[in-house]
Design a protein around this motif. Structure first.
Motif, PDB file in Angstrom:
ATOM      1  N   ARG A   1       0.831  -1.205   0.000  1.00 29.77           N
ATOM      2  CA  ARG A   1       0.000   0.000   0.000  1.00 29.77           C
ATOM      3  C   ARG A   1       0.866   1.257   0.000  1.00 29.77           C
ATOM      4  O   ARG A   1       0.636   2.193  -0.771  1.00 29.77           O
TER       5      ARG A   1
ATOM      6  N   ILE B   1       2.530   1.688  -3.405  1.00 29.51           N
ATOM      7  CA  ILE B   1       1.568   2.180  -4.402  1.00 29.51           C
ATOM      8  C   ILE B   1       1.257   3.651  -4.155  1.00 29.51           C
ATOM      9  O   ILE B   1       1.201   4.448  -5.093  1.00 29.51           O
ATOM     10  N   ALA B   2       1.075   4.030  -2.891  1.00 31.71           N
ATOM     11  CA  ALA B   2       0.790   5.431  -2.569  1.00 31.71           C
ATOM     12  C   ALA B   2       1.966   6.323  -2.966  1.00 31.71           C
ATOM     13  O   ALA B   2       1.774   7.412  -3.510  1.00 31.71           O
ATOM     14  N   ASN B   3       3.188   5.844  -2.730  1.00 31.13           N
ATOM     15  CA  ASN B   3       4.386   6.597  -3.093  1.00 31.13           C
ATOM     16  C   ASN B   3       4.475   6.767  -4.606  1.00 31.13           C
ATOM     17  O   ASN B   3       4.737   7.865  -5.105  1.00 31.13           O
ATOM     18  N   LYS B   4       4.242   5.689  -5.341  1.00 33.70           N
ATOM     19  CA  LYS B   4       4.282   5.761  -6.806  1.00 33.70           C
ATOM     20  C   LYS B   4       3.179   6.676  -7.328  1.00 33.70           C
ATOM     21  O   LYS B   4       3.406   7.456  -8.264  1.00 33.70           O
ATOM     22  N   ALA B   5       1.993   6.611  -6.743  1.00 31.07           N
ATOM     23  CA  ALA B   5       0.890   7.479  -7.164  1.00 31.07           C
ATOM     24  C   ALA B   5       1.232   8.940  -6.900  1.00 31.07           C
ATOM     25  O   ALA B   5       0.937   9.818  -7.717  1.00 31.07           O
ATOM     26  N   SER B   6       1.872   9.206  -5.775  1.00 26.50           N
ATOM     27  CA  SER B   6       2.268  10.572  -5.449  1.00 26.50           C
ATOM     28  C   SER B   6       3.290  11.096  -6.453  1.00 26.50           C
ATOM     29  O   SER B   6       3.178  12.234  -6.923  1.00 26.50           O
ATOM     30  N   HIS B   7       4.283  10.263  -6.790  1.00 20.27           N
ATOM     31  CA  HIS B   7       5.278  10.675  -7.794  1.00 20.27           C
ATOM     32  C   HIS B   7       4.625  10.910  -9.144  1.00 20.27           C
ATOM     33  O   HIS B   7       4.946  11.882  -9.832  1.00 20.27           O
ATOM     34  N   LEU B   8       3.694  10.039  -9.521  1.00 18.16           N
ATOM     35  CA  LEU B   8       2.998  10.187 -10.800  1.00 18.16           C
ATOM     36  C   LEU B   8       2.190  11.485 -10.807  1.00 18.16           C
ATOM     37  O   LEU B   8       2.233  12.242 -11.775  1.00 18.16           O
ATOM     38  N   ARG B   9       1.479  11.765  -9.716  1.00 16.39           N
ATOM     39  CA  ARG B   9       0.699  12.997  -9.621  1.00 16.39           C
ATOM     40  C   ARG B   9       1.611  14.221  -9.728  1.00 16.39           C
ATOM     41  O   ARG B   9       1.310  15.166 -10.463  1.00 16.39           O
TER      42      ARG B   9
END
Length: 121
Positions: free
Chosen positions: A57, A60-68
Motif C-alpha cells: 500500500r 503504491i501510494a508513493n508511486k501514485a504521489s510521484h505520478l501525480r
C-alpha cells in the motif's frame, strides 16, 4: 509490475505458512503442543501478510504521489509554454499593427504633401 511483486510475495508467505503448518502436523508431538504451534504459525503468517500488504500500500501510494507530481509539473510546464507562445504572438501582432499604422501614416503624409502641391499649382 508492483502488483505482480505483491502477489508473488503474498504467495511465498502463504506457501511458507502452509508448509510450516504441514510440518507441524506431521511432526510427532502432543496434540496441545501441535495446536499451539499451528496457532502461533498462523498468527505469524497473518502478521507477515499484513506487513506485506502495508508495504505494498505504501509503495503504491508513493508511486501514485510521484505520478501525480510528474503530471502536475508537466501540465504546469505546458501551460507556461502556451502562455509564453500567446504572449509572443500578441507581441508580434502588436508590433505588426504598429508597423502597419506607421506605414499608413507615412503614406497619408505623402498624399497630403502631394495634395498641397496640387492645390498650389
Amino acid at each position: 509490475m508492483g502488483n505482480n511483486n505483491s502477489n508473488v510475495l503474498i504467495g511465498i508467505l502463504a506457501g511458507t505458512a502452509i508448509g510450516a503448518t504441514l510440518g507441524i502436523l506431521f511432526a510427532p508431538d502432543k496434540g496441545s503442543n501441535t495446536r499451539q504451534r499451528i496457532s502461533d504459525e498462523a498468527l505469524a503468517a497473518r502478521d507477515k501478510i499484513a506487513d506485506s500488504a502495508i508495504a505494498a500500500r505504501d509503495s503504491i501510494a508513493n508511486k501514485a504521489s510521484h505520478l501525480r507530481d510528474n503530471i502536475v509539473d508537466t501540465v504546469g510546464y505546458k501551460a507556461q509554454t502556451l502562455e509564453e507562445k500567446v504572449e509572443s504572438i500578441v507581441s508580434d501582432a502588436s508590433h505588426t499593427a504598429e508597423d502597419v499604422i506607421k506605414t499608413l501614416e507615412d503614406k497619408l503624409a505623402m498624399l497630403k504633401e502631394k495634395n498641397k502641391k496640387l492645390k498650389k499649382s
